[in-house]
Design an enzyme around this catalytic site. Sequence first.
Site: not given
Length: 366
Positions: A109, A188, A190, A330
Site C-alpha cells: 500500500h 480503502h 470499510y 477496492e
Amino acid sequence: MPVQKSLISKEDEVYEYSLTNQSGELTVKILNFGATVTHLLFRDNQGVSRDLLLGFDTYEEYLKVRKEGNNPYFGCVVGRTAGRIVNAKFTLNSKEYELSANEAPNHLHGGLVGFDSKVWKSRIISESPACVEFSHLSVDGEEGYPGNFEISIRYTVTEDNELKLEYDGGLTSSNPEDQKTLASLTNHMYFNLSGSELESTVTNHTLQSECKYVLELGGDLLPTGALLPVNTIQGLDFSKESKMGDNMALLPQKGFDHVFVLKKPDHIDDKLEYAATVKSIKTGISVVMHTSEPSFVLYSSNFLDGSLPAKHSTQSKATSYQQYAGLCLEGCRYPNAINNPEWQSQVILGKQDRYHQTTVYKFDRS
C-alpha cells in the site's frame, strides 16, 4: 451548506470537509490527511441515519495507528501502488528499484509513509454537486518510487446518492522525457451497511457480482499469474446473491481477500464496469459499485481483532471493531502487476501518459 470546511489541526494544517447533497440524503466527511473518508451517513428503511463506515472519531487516532504500526487503512487513499509488491522490488527501464519493505519482505500500500499518511492540498470545487479535490506531489525517490508524480482526487456527492471518486495523475514536466513510474491507487473504505452499533460484523450482508474470474493467490496473498473461473472455487461465485458469512465458511482462510477480474489484463480504459452489489438485510441499505479499473479487491477485514475502538460519535453502542466488522470494495489494477510481464502495462506510467480512475458507490434502501 452542501460543503462545510473545518480546521482539525492548525499545526498539521488538517481540515475536515463535510459534503451533503441537496436532498440531505447522503453526507460524507473527508479529511485531507490521507484523503480519508471518515463518515458516510445514510438513512435506513426506518428513517434512522446510519454511519456506514468503519473509522475513528479523531485525527489523533488515525495518527496513532500509523505510529504504532497497526494501521488498518480506514477510508484512506493508498499509493503509489495499492496492494503488495513481491520482495519490495521491481525493474523498470532496465533499472532495479527497491521499495520500503513495510510488510517484510514485501511492499504494501505505498510503503512506510504512503499516500495514506500525507496531508494533501485541498480545495472546494463546487457546492452543487458537493465536490472537493485533494492533490499531492509524490517526489522522486519517495518510498523508493522513481519520478515526481502529481495526483489529484475529486470526491463528489451526487443527487442520486452516489459517492464518486475521480483520480487523475501523471509525471510532472520536470521529469526527463524517458522517465517512467508506477501508479495504481485505491480507496480503502470499510463498509458496514448496518452501522457497527446495529451489527458488529458484515457476515449477514449479501453480495452479488457478475465477475467470472478471480486472480489465483498463493499462500502469501500474492497473485500467481493465473486467472481462475469463480464457479470452480467454493465461496467465490456470487452470480446469485449470497450471504457473505455462508460463502466465507467455504473458504480455507474463512474470509475474503480476493481480486475479482472486470477487464482483461491488457485492457485499461475509462469505461465504468459493474463490480458488485452489497446489501444489509437488517437495514435494507445497499451499495452498488461501478469502476473503470480492471479489478476490485473484496476484503472482509480479516485482521481486525477488537483492539481498535469504534466511532462513538455516530455509533454510540459500538465498542470496538472485531474480525469481519466491515468489507472493502477496492477498485484497482492487478496487485503486483509490475512483476508480471503480461500485466505490466496496467501500472507503468510514462511521461506522456495519464493515470485515470473513476469509481462510483451508489447507495439505496429497500
